[in-house]
Each structure stands twice: as C-alpha cells, then as structure tokens.
Design an enzyme around this catalytic site. Structure first.
Site, PDB file in Angstrom:
ATOM      1  N   LYS A  35     -11.818  18.763  11.609  1.00 59.56           N
ATOM      2  CA  LYS A  35     -10.680  18.907  12.482  1.00 59.56           C
ATOM      3  C   LYS A  35      -9.244  19.282  12.161  1.00 59.56           C
ATOM      4  CE  LYS A  35      -9.306  14.085  12.591  1.00 59.56           C
ATOM      5  NZ  LYS A  35      -8.975  12.869  13.159  1.00 59.56           N
ATOM      6  N   LYS A  58      -2.885  16.383  10.316  1.00 53.93           N
ATOM      7  CA  LYS A  58      -1.942  16.690   9.274  1.00 53.93           C
ATOM      8  C   LYS A  58      -2.208  16.116   7.949  1.00 53.93           C
ATOM      9  CE  LYS A  58       0.387  14.115  12.234  1.00 53.93           C
ATOM     10  NZ  LYS A  58       0.799  14.002  13.530  1.00 53.93           N
ATOM     11  N   LYS A 105      -9.840   5.681   5.596  1.00 49.71           N
ATOM     12  CA  LYS A 105      -8.735   5.396   4.857  1.00 49.71           C
ATOM     13  C   LYS A 105      -8.841   4.754   3.360  1.00 49.71           C
ATOM     14  CE  LYS A 105      -5.458   6.341   7.694  1.00 49.71           C
ATOM     15  NZ  LYS A 105      -4.731   7.563   7.697  1.00 49.71           N
TER      16      LYS A 105
END
Ligand code: TYM
Length: 332
Positions: free
Chosen positions: A195, A198, A112
């Site tokens: 992977k 979104k 993040k």
C-alpha cells in the site's frame, strides 16, 4: 437522531492519496448526513517519539489538509486529540480489560516490532485500546477508514462489548469501518508492492501537496516490468497497482484505452505513467492551492482548533460522566 461518525489520522507527515481515498473523501461526504467528529491523532503519534517541533508541524499539516480537502468546521467537529483529555481517561479504563494475548496478535503491533525493533513501547502494544477510546468516547457507529484499519475496528467492538458485559449495560454501540464504495479501500504505492505508506518512503507516496514537477518525477520512477508478452495476460502486482492508481484519478475512457493497449501487447509504460501523472496533477491542483492559502492563516487555524476542542470535549465529558457511574465511581 443522526448516527455518529468518528475518524482520525496520525500526524506523522503530509497526507497522501491513500489517506485521501481510504478515509478523507468519505469524511467529507459524510459530514452532511451524520454527526461527525474528525480528529488529529497526536497521542497515537507519540509511539514513534517525534520531536516537539516535528509534532507541532505535522499537526498543522493535517489540520490544513483536512480543511483543504473540504471538511467544514461549521458542519463537523475537527479537533486535536490531545485537546480532549477524556480520551486518555477512557484509554486507561479500556486498558484494564484489554488482554496481552489479543494485543500481541494485532497485525499493526507485529509490523511495528519489525519496523522499530529498538522502540517496542507499551504505547504500541496498547494502540488498539487508544483507538477504541477515540471511537467509543463519542459512541460512534461508523468509522471511515482504509482497509488497513479493519482489525482495529474489530478490536474496538471487542473492547466495547467487553465493557458492556462487565458492567451489565448496553452502553457502547458496535462501530464498523465504512466506505461509500462497497469495499474498504487500499490504495497502492509506487514501489510495485503493497500500500501507499509514508513508512515506505516519500518516493512511494503522492502527497496532496506535491507540485506537478514532483508528481511527474515520482511517476517516472514507479516500478514496472518488461511488459506483457502475450495477449490478455494477467497483470502482475506492480502493473495492477498502476492501473489501480489510474482508477482513482482517470476517466473510465482513459482506463479502458490503456487496458486495451495492455491486452493487445501494445502498451508503452512511459505513456501510461505520463497519463497517470497528468490526471493526478489535475486532481491535486485545487487541493494543493487551498493548502497553500490555509497554511498562511494561523489565526483561522487556531479558531478552528479551539472551536473543535470545545465541541469534542462536550461530547466526551457526557460519555465519561456516564462511564464513571457505570464503573462505580460515585460520590457518597
Ligand atoms: P493512519 O494515520 O495510518 O492513516 C489515516 C487513514 O488513512 C488510511 N490509509 C489508507 N487507506 C487506503 N490506502 C492506503 N494506502 C492508506 N494509507 C492510509 C487509513 O486506513 C486511515 O483511515 N490508527 C489510525 C488513526 C486513528 C484512527 C482512530 C482512525 C487513530 N484513532 C480512530 C479512525 C478512528 C492510523 O494510524 O491511521
């Protein structure tokens, strides 16, 4: 007594095949054998500052899609995290015993920092403590999640064990990530690396609600290479990813057929992609139809959410009463 299961999904958009095969399909099977709690992690999604409209819309998406995938509200408890304020209280207590160094080492926190450098808030740092609260609040032992959540489960065990040591009790059991297959699952995306997620963009994901036309279009654009040049060559990541996707939606005969074509240097990627798209469409269709029907039924959705909140709060309040007593919050 049945073992307790907890799992959740952040409402940040529509559910994709990674969510389905990493987590949801396991929830659906588990609900008949375990005491199951499935929730929509709307508190977690606040770390990215959604607008109120987006937040509400995404919560509805996840609720509809949970139900469309076969989670039965009579069999399990489906609830919205923010309807259970006891979770926020346990999060506060766990934060008191979660240390800066271990929180900073979390892989998801490091990701993040890279992906949203202008919004590195305290909620991101303490995300693992909130996730631990979600699980420990029902004293769950099994948590159906994808491979990317493994480290969070390890941290949940650390926080639970630390609480037990601090208050000289054996109150929290150790929860473990669970999948019916031997290993935890990581469903790849369509961009040839990593992977399905979104945050890598809509083109990387096949959503459960995608129409046949969209699925065909997305597969056509999936990343490949110039093709094998010798027999029985090891597949590079992008091609292995397509085979991994085929593995989850196609029949063993179909997979064997395309595998043999690859090994004989006779494969045409256009055919491979078309086959995967058609098998995904067959897989998605019944779920997509249920999503469309359920989306229209707001009164049923409200009933499910209200009933879930009552059941989840009952379990959470029992835990919090005992946790408060262990900590020393007692009346005179
Ligand atoms: P989230 O919302 O990112 O993802 C929801 C679930 O889907 C799984 N998943 C995948 N599995 C395999 N392959 C993929 N490509 C893939 N992408 C997503 C995730 O592993 C997850 O199981 N922190 C959690 C939500 C959460 C939670 C909890 C889960 C909050 N509290 C307590 C379990 C228990 C998250 O962000 O998942």
């Amino acid at each position: 007594m049945k073992e307790t299961v907890v799992s959740g999904i952040r409402p940040t958009g529509k559910l994709h095949l990674g969510n389905y095969f990493g987590a949801v399909t396991n929830f659906v099977k588990m609900q008949y054998d375990y005491n199951c709690f499935f929730f929509i992690a709307d508190l977690h999604s606040l770390t990215t500052h959604p607008t109120p409209q987006d937040l509400h819309g995404y919560v509805k998406h996840v609720l509809v899609e949970y139900l469309a995938c076969g989670i039965d509200p009579e069999q399990s408890t489906i609830y919205i995290q923010s309807d259970v304020p006891e979770v926020a209280e346990l999060y506060l207590y766990l934060n008191m015993n979660a240390y800066l160094g271990e929180l900073e080492r979390s892989t998801s926190f490091k990701d993040k920092i890279r992906s949203q450098p202008n919004n590195v808030n305290a909620g991101l740092l303490t995300y693992p403590a909130l996730m631990a609260a979600d699980i420990l609040i029902h004293r769950a032992s099994k948590v159906p999640v994808g491979k990317d959540q493994e480290q969070h489960l390890e941290m949940t065990r650390t926080f639970g064990n630390r609480f037990n040591r601090l208050y000289n009790s054996e109150y929290f059991v150790e929860p473990f990530a669970f999948n019916y297959a031997k290993n935890l699952v990581k469903v790849p995306g369509l961009d040839g690396k990593g992977k399905m997620s979104k945050s890598e963009g809509d083109g990387n994901c096949i959503y459960l609600s995608d129409s046949p036309e969209i699925i065909r279009k997305k597969l056509l654009r999936a990343v490949t290479d110039s093709g094998p040049s010798v027999e029985n060559q090891t597949k590079p990541e992008a091609i292995q990813n397509l085979f991994d996707l085929m593995n989850i939606v196609s029949s063993p005969d179909t997979i064997a057929h395309y595998d043999a074509l690859y090994n004989n240097v006779a494969i045409r990627y256009g055919d491979l992609k078309k086959q995967i798209a058609e098998d995904m469409i067959i897989f998605n269709s019944p779920i997509r139809e249920r999503i469309e029907e359920l989306s229209k039924d707001n009164s049923y959705l409200r009933k499910v959410a209200e009933q879930g909140a009552v059941k989840a709060r009952e379990s959470a309040q029992k835990t919090m009463k005992e946790v408060r007593a262990l900590i020393g919050f007692k009346s005179f």
